[in-house]
Motif scaffolding. Structure first.
Motif, short mmCIF file in Angstrom:
data_model
loop_
_atom_site.label_atom_id
_atom_site.label_comp_id
_atom_site.label_asym_id
_atom_site.label_seq_id
_atom_site.Cartn_x
_atom_site.Cartn_y
_atom_site.Cartn_z
N PHE A 1 0.84 -1.21 0.00
CA PHE A 1 0.00 0.00 0.00
C PHE A 1 0.86 1.25 0.00
O PHE A 1 0.55 2.23 -0.69
N GLU A 2 1.97 1.25 0.75
CA GLU A 2 2.84 2.42 0.79
C GLU A 2 3.48 2.68 -0.56
O GLU A 2 3.59 3.84 -1.00
N ALA A 3 3.92 1.62 -1.25
CA ALA A 3 4.51 1.80 -2.57
C ALA A 3 3.48 2.37 -3.55
O ALA A 3 3.78 3.25 -4.36
N PHE A 4 2.23 1.89 -3.48
CA PHE A 4 1.16 2.40 -4.33
C PHE A 4 0.88 3.88 -4.03
O PHE A 4 0.74 4.70 -4.95
N LEU A 5 0.83 4.21 -2.73
CA LEU A 5 0.62 5.60 -2.34
C LEU A 5 1.78 6.48 -2.80
O LEU A 5 1.57 7.63 -3.21
N GLY A 6 3.00 5.95 -2.72
CA GLY A 6 4.16 6.72 -3.17
C GLY A 6 4.10 7.04 -4.64
O GLY A 6 4.42 8.16 -5.07
N LEU A 7 3.68 6.06 -5.48
CA LEU A 7 3.55 6.31 -6.91
C LEU A 7 2.55 7.43 -7.19
O LEU A 7 2.79 8.32 -8.01
N LEU A 8 1.39 7.37 -6.50
CA LEU A 8 0.38 8.41 -6.71
C LEU A 8 0.89 9.77 -6.23
O LEU A 8 0.68 10.79 -6.90
#
Length: 322
Positions: free
Chosen positions: A132-139
């Protein structure tokens, strides 16, 4: 304003100012934005966060980004620490401080999707949080990239206004003057200025604000390369006709300035606003020159440090005809 002074304002009240007679306070803030606060909607609908981020200064913008980045990583580091450092491989477990430092840097590597590999999640919960953190970082980085592009690509006038307006002699009478100048190397052409004033008046025991259009000596110039001193002649057609020094200082006045020009690089129109209130009007002075030829006579120097410099002058003795 005294009743007798009100009678001297001969110009018709302007109705296209965009502000009603019941508005109060300063109408245009020093940054050029309207001094209006809205209510009746929640905070998420009241503000355009995109416009807010674009209008921030460079220092404020970068400070918000860095602060948000640190806080997000501290938040996720705390989650990993609560889950348990045993669910992360490669952690230095010599003491709790080193554990949290390693967890924080693992969070920052996950958020930026760098992933050096020394520390890796083990187990469902740690892997879920990391995903989830990696996904949030991309956004987040996509949004930050868009904001950076918006700030660099948005056309701006880049005009510096004098902090004060002055009342000085002009064509055998007096004139209200302020000046502006471009402070970057952008090429502005076909510049227009519209100046109006808000004057607080008392009528029938009620206080209200009237707006008047101020005619300027020059309202259009072909090229805005040096400073432009905008002059409003105070004659019988001016709402300030007959104003004394005390009238300017004691009457609630706001001079509202709207400048529009064409930016040749962006091939687009740019707009900038400014305003001056009574305490920012200096009576009996004139601006000193702020540009002069270079020593080699090959170009002109525009000294922006002198945009507020002025000198005292003798004012003409003008008596209003009754």
């Amino acid at each position: 304003m005294a009743r007798g002074l009100r009678k001297r304002i001969r110009q018709k009240n302007s109705e296209n100012s965009g502000f009603g007679t019941n508005a109060s306070g300063r109408f245009i803030k020093k940054d050029g934005l309207p001094n209006v606060e809205r209510k009746g909607v929640n905070i998420f609908n009241r503000f355009s966060w995109y416009h807010t981020m674009l209008n921030l200064s460079t220092f404020q913008f970068l400070s918000y980004l860095v602060t948000a980045y640190i806080l997000v990583n501290l938040f996720f580091a705390l989650i990993y620490y609560v889950i348990g450092v045993e669910h992360l491989t490669g952690i230095d477990k010599s003491d709790p401080l080193n554990e949290f430092i390693d967890v924080f840097f693992f969070s920052s590597q996950t958020f930026t999707t760098v992933g050096y590999g020394r520390i890796a999640p083990v187990g469902f919960m740690a892997s879920l949080v990391a995903t989830f953190e990696a996904f949030l970082g991309l956004l987040t980085f996509a949004i930050a990239t868009g904001l950076f592009y918006g700030r660099f690509s948005r056309p701006r006038a880049y005009l510096k206004f004098s902090d004060i307006a002055v009342i000085a002699p002009f064509q055998d009478v007096t004139g209200l003057m302020f000046r502006l100048a471009p402070f970057k190397n952008n090429a502005l052409t076909n510049a227009d200025v519209v100046v109006s004033t808000a004057i607080e008046v008392s009528e029938n025991g009620e206080t209200k604000t009237n707006f008047y259009t101020l005619k300027t000596h020059l309202s259009h110039i072909n090229t805005l390369a040096l400073n432009w001193t905008v002059v409003h002649k105070i004659d019988e057609n001016s709402p300030f006709f007959g104003f004394t020094k005390d009238d300017f200082y004691n009457t609630p006045i706001e001079i509202i300035v709207h400048v529009r020009a064409f930016d040749e690089v962006f091939s687009n129109t740019v707009v900038q606003r400014a305003s001056y209130v009574s305490k920012e009007i200096v009576y009996g002075v004139k601006f000193v020159p702020m540009y002069y030829p270079a020593k080699n006579k090959e170009f002109t120097l525009l000294d922006l440090d002198k945009i507020n410099d002025y000198m005292a002058v003798d004012m003409p003795n003008i008596v209003e005809e009754v």
